[in-house]
Design a protein around this motif. Sequence first.
Motif, PDB file in Angstrom:
ATOM      1  N   UNK A  57       0.837  -1.204   0.000  1.00  0.00           N
ATOM      2  CA  UNK A  57       0.000   0.000   0.000  1.00  0.00           C
ATOM      3  C   UNK A  57       0.872   1.255   0.000  1.00  0.00           C
ATOM      4  N   UNK A  58       1.905   1.274   0.813  1.00  0.00           N
ATOM      5  CA  UNK A  58       2.770   2.448   0.909  1.00  0.00           C
ATOM      6  C   UNK A  58       3.653   2.617  -0.323  1.00  0.00           C
ATOM      7  N   UNK A  59       4.066   1.507  -0.906  1.00  0.00           N
ATOM      8  CA  UNK A  59       5.035   1.551  -1.996  1.00  0.00           C
ATOM      9  C   UNK A  59       4.387   1.527  -3.383  1.00  0.00           C
ATOM     10  N   UNK A  60       3.062   1.586  -3.415  1.00  0.00           N
ATOM     11  CA  UNK A  60       2.375   1.617  -4.699  1.00  0.00           C
ATOM     12  C   UNK A  60       2.425   0.298  -5.448  1.00  0.00           C
ATOM     13  N   UNK A  61       2.497  -0.803  -4.697  1.00  0.00           N
ATOM     14  CA  UNK A  61       2.596  -2.108  -5.344  1.00  0.00           C
ATOM     15  C   UNK A  61       1.451  -3.040  -5.022  1.00  0.00           C
ATOM     16  N   UNK A  66       1.855  -4.617 -11.428  1.00  0.00           N
ATOM     17  CA  UNK A  66       2.462  -3.314 -11.680  1.00  0.00           C
ATOM     18  C   UNK A  66       3.979  -3.419 -11.512  1.00  0.00           C
ATOM     19  N   UNK A  67       4.746  -2.445 -12.037  1.00  0.00           N
ATOM     20  CA  UNK A  67       6.210  -2.494 -11.864  1.00  0.00           C
ATOM     21  C   UNK A  67       6.635  -2.594 -10.401  1.00  0.00           C
ATOM     22  N   UNK A  68       6.041  -1.749  -9.530  1.00  0.00           N
ATOM     23  CA  UNK A  68       6.387  -1.814  -8.109  1.00  0.00           C
ATOM     24  C   UNK A  68       5.936  -3.142  -7.504  1.00  0.00           C
ATOM     25  N   UNK A  69       4.756  -3.595  -7.907  1.00  0.00           N
ATOM     26  CA  UNK A  69       4.256  -4.868  -7.402  1.00  0.00           C
ATOM     27  C   UNK A  69       5.163  -6.028  -7.754  1.00  0.00           C
ATOM     28  N   UNK A  70       5.673  -6.031  -8.997  1.00  0.00           N
ATOM     29  CA  UNK A  70       6.561  -7.119  -9.418  1.00  0.00           C
ATOM     30  C   UNK A  70       7.889  -7.068  -8.660  1.00  0.00           C
ATOM     31  N   UNK A  71       8.388  -5.856  -8.392  1.00  0.00           N
ATOM     32  CA  UNK A  71       9.645  -5.751  -7.658  1.00  0.00           C
ATOM     33  C   UNK A  71       9.495  -6.222  -6.220  1.00  0.00           C
ATOM     34  N   UNK A  72       8.353  -5.916  -5.612  1.00  0.00           N
ATOM     35  CA  UNK A  72       8.110  -6.408  -4.253  1.00  0.00           C
ATOM     36  C   UNK A  72       8.036  -7.930  -4.245  1.00  0.00           C
TER      37      UNK A  72
END
Length: 314
Positions: A57-61, A66-72
């Motif tokens: 939620x905080x990191x936009x993932x 999404x790009x942030x979601x995949x990185x997490x």
Amino acid sequence: MKDSLPEPRLAAPLYGHQAAVQQFEESFASGRLHHAWLISGPSGVGKATLAFHLARRLLGGSDLSSPAGRRISAGTHGDLLTVARKMDPRKGQLRGEITVSDVQPVQSFLHHTATEGGWRVVIVDGLESLNRFAANALLKILEEPPPKAVLFLTTSSPGALLPTLRSRCRPLVLSGLGGGDMRALLPDLPEEILQRAHGSPGRALFLAQDRDGICASLVARAMAGEELDHDNWVIISRLARDADGFALVCDLLGEALAARAREAACSGNLALAAGMAERTRRLGQIRMQSERFNLDKAEAIREALALARSGPED
């Protein structure tokens, strides 16, 4: 057959814990988000899963694609650091504690500029595993939090933590999942196991490992005061070599001792209730010391089962 759960880092959607999510969202919306959140609850109830959900939620993932979601999901997001017990390469198992060397990177991580210009998030999973030096190092970090940084700390034993550490965190106390969520997560497990898990998906999977009922049988015989024969000692030796055999025996025995204590208290036998509560405490010590110091598991199982067979005066 679905007999596993997704890793907390990968879990989506979140099942249950909506009250905790709402508390966090209200704090976030107020613009005064607390810098440290202590997520507590029974083992296997989803504390780490919630921590990653809030981190997303905080990191936009929140969207896993999404790009942030995949990185997490991949563990490569530059603004997310996780701390937990590490694997001991020599023994091929998790170390018994989180050390100060595991915590030290948090300090430098939090004082670097966020790589994506937003929040920096730290998840410490299993706070009760911190040794004394690691706990003091984390406490120092909590005393001087930098801006735009949030720590999510999970524990199954909040009472075992330093009071000064607890006082610097905002609590999120998790309860068990409802029956619908449990069945949605683990549709192939028997209803009897789901009921015994008391709303903890992790515990349900844990209990399901005793497929042939060997551990439950050992515990039942010990609670009945029976002496274990040679065949049982062979079984104990085999369980000791299993990765989760010792933990499963301890879990079932702890459940049985606690149930006996409640029955005694309800019937007015406070002396017996106190005795059972003390045995439950001693069982916890046996389990903690055996796991932390890698003691002989077969001997630990024998010692644990002996607690059930002890007389009232013990």
